[in-house]
Design a protein around this motif. Sequence first.
Motif, PDB file in Angstrom:
ATOM      1  N   ILE A  55       0.855  -1.192   0.000  1.00  0.00           N
ATOM      2  CA  ILE A  55       0.000   0.000   0.000  1.00  0.00           C
ATOM      3  C   ILE A  55       0.893   1.245   0.000  1.00  0.00           C
ATOM      4  CG2 ILE A  55      -1.922   1.149   1.181  1.00  0.00           C
ATOM      5  CD1 ILE A  55      -2.433  -1.842   0.428  1.00  0.00           C
ATOM      6  N   ASP A  59      -1.542   6.723   1.116  1.00  0.00           N
ATOM      7  CA  ASP A  59      -2.935   6.261   1.106  1.00  0.00           C
ATOM      8  C   ASP A  59      -3.394   5.754   2.473  1.00  0.00           C
ATOM      9  OD1 ASP A  59      -3.269   6.910  -1.515  1.00  0.00           O
ATOM     10  OD2 ASP A  59      -2.871   4.899  -2.295  1.00  0.00           O
ATOM     11  N   VAL A  60      -2.471   5.682   3.432  1.00  0.00           N
ATOM     12  CA  VAL A  60      -2.837   5.201   4.770  1.00  0.00           C
ATOM     13  C   VAL A  60      -3.053   6.406   5.676  1.00  0.00           C
ATOM     14  CG1 VAL A  60      -2.053   3.872   6.773  1.00  0.00           C
ATOM     15  CG2 VAL A  60      -1.548   3.059   4.455  1.00  0.00           C
ATOM     16  N   TYR A  71      -7.399  -2.428   3.533  1.00  0.00           N
ATOM     17  CA  TYR A  71      -6.626  -2.197   2.317  1.00  0.00           C
ATOM     18  C   TYR A  71      -6.476  -3.494   1.537  1.00  0.00           C
ATOM     19  CZ  TYR A  71      -5.475   2.142   4.701  1.00  0.00           C
ATOM     20  OH  TYR A  71      -5.561   3.342   5.347  1.00  0.00           O
ATOM     21  N   THR A  75      -8.985  -8.095   1.250  1.00  0.00           N
ATOM     22  CA  THR A  75      -8.255  -7.312   2.242  1.00  0.00           C
ATOM     23  C   THR A  75      -7.008  -8.045   2.750  1.00  0.00           C
ATOM     24  OG1 THR A  75     -10.327  -6.305   2.916  1.00  0.00           O
ATOM     25  CG2 THR A  75      -8.485  -6.098   4.441  1.00  0.00           C
TER      26      THR A  75
ATOM     27  N   ASN B 280     -13.506  -0.182   1.565  1.00  0.00           N
ATOM     28  CA  ASN B 280     -12.437   0.738   1.153  1.00  0.00           C
ATOM     29  C   ASN B 280     -12.724   1.392  -0.200  1.00  0.00           C
ATOM     30  OD1 ASN B 280     -12.145  -1.575  -0.257  1.00  0.00           O
ATOM     31  ND2 ASN B 280     -10.040  -2.035   0.353  1.00  0.00           N
TER      32      ASN B 280
END
Lengths: 148, 284
Positions: A55, A59-60, A71, A75, B280
Motif C-alpha cells: 500500500i 494512502d494510509v 486495504y 483485504t 475501502n
Amino acid sequence: MKTAVYTTHNEDETVALGERLAESWPVPVTILLIGDLGAGKTTLAKGLAAGYGGIRPEDVSSPTFPLIHEYGDPTTVYHIDLYRLDTVAEVESLGLDEIFARPAAVFLEWAERFPLLLPKRRIEICISAQFDESENETRRIEIVEVRA
Amino acid sequence: MAATVGPGLVGSLLVGLTYAKSISIVRNIPLIGVNHIEGHLQAVFLEAEQAGSPIEYPALALVASGGHTHLFEMAGPNRYRLMGKTRDDAAGEAYDKVAKLLGFGYPGGPVLDALAPYGDARGLRLTPAKMKGNVLDFSFSGVKTAMLRWSQSHELQDEIDSRRALQRVSHHPSLEQWLAVTPQPTRDAIAAFQHLVVEEMVKRLQSAVEESGARGVVIAGGVACNTGLRQAATERRVGCPVRFATPGLSTDNAAMIGAAAWPKFDRGEFSDLSLRAQPNLILA
C-alpha cells in the motif's frame, strides 16, 4: 518473550522501519501500536501497510473516526483504531475475532485497553516521541513479541 | 431503493445494504448503490438546484469531516478527479482530538469552533505542515501534536478538571459556561488552532481553483458547519462562488444518499443483488 529497540529520526525513517519490520512476522499477524497522541503510530502503520500489502504510504490515513480501514482486495491489511470506543461491548460489536482469523496483517491502535479481546500471540510496538525545543522528531520504538 | 456501499465499517454497510436489497425485492423496485463521499457532495448540488442556482462546472469539491478530508475536481456531474487528501488525520478528527486533550470532551470540535472567536490567534504560533509531493494533500497530525505539547508545557490541569466537572453537571454546556472555565491563554490557543486548520483548507482551495479554472466550489461534510471555515472561504474569496451544505445535510444523513442516487436513477445505473459492501471504496 523477544524484545528489540529501534530509534528513528524522522517520518521517512519510521515508515522505512515499518516496511522492514513487516518481513519479521508472517500473516496472520496482530500488531498493537501503543503510544500517546502524536507518537507516530499511524506513521509506523504506513510502513507496515507498505510491507504487508504494497500500500502506498500516502494512502494510509488515521482510522479513528471510521474505526477500521481495510486495504487490498481481498483485504490484506486491517488498520483499526479503538481511540473513540470506551466499553468492551462497543469493541465486541466490531467482530474483531473474525478479523484476527483472516490471513491478513492487523494493526491496532489504542487496543491495549482491551487485553481480553486480543489474540494471545501478538506483537506489541511501543512508540514514544522525545519532544524538546529543537522540534526533535526522534522516536523510540520498542518491540515485544507476546506469546501469552 | 438506494443504499451506501462504501466506504465505511463493513458491519454497518451490510446492515443498510441488506435491508435495502430486501425492500428492493419485496417492492420490486430498482436498487442503487451509492458512494458515501459522493452523497456528501451531491447533497450540496441538490440544494443548489432546488434553490434555482445550480453549481457551474468545472467545480471543486471539498469533503471535510471526522473521517475524510478529500478535495476533488469535477469536470461534470459524474466526473470526479482526486486532487488532494489527508495523509494522516481528517480535519474534523484533529478538532475532536484537540478538544478532548484540552478537556472539552469528545467529540468537541464544535465547542472549539464556538470558542475560537473569543481568542487571539496571534497568541500561539503554529506552523503549517510542509507537504512533500502533492502540495494539495493535507496533514493535520502535526498541529494536533503541537497543541498537545502546548497543553503539556502549560499548567492546564486545573482548568481541564473544571471543564470535565462542568460536563458532569451539564451535558450540553452553554457558550457562557464554557467561556467561564476557559482562561484567555487557552482561548488564544484555540483561536490559533482554528486559524491554522481553516487556513490550510482555504489555501488549498485557492490554489486548486487557480490550477483547474473552477467556476464553483462545494464544501460538504461535518466540517462544512465550521463557522471559521464558512467565514474565511466566503470573505477571502477563493476565486469563485462557494456553496456549503446546510447544517442538517452536512453531517452523515440519509437524504444525501438519496441525492446521490437521483442522478444515477436518471442514467439508469441500477445494481443487481450481487452488489456488495466495499469498506475501502474510493470515489476517484
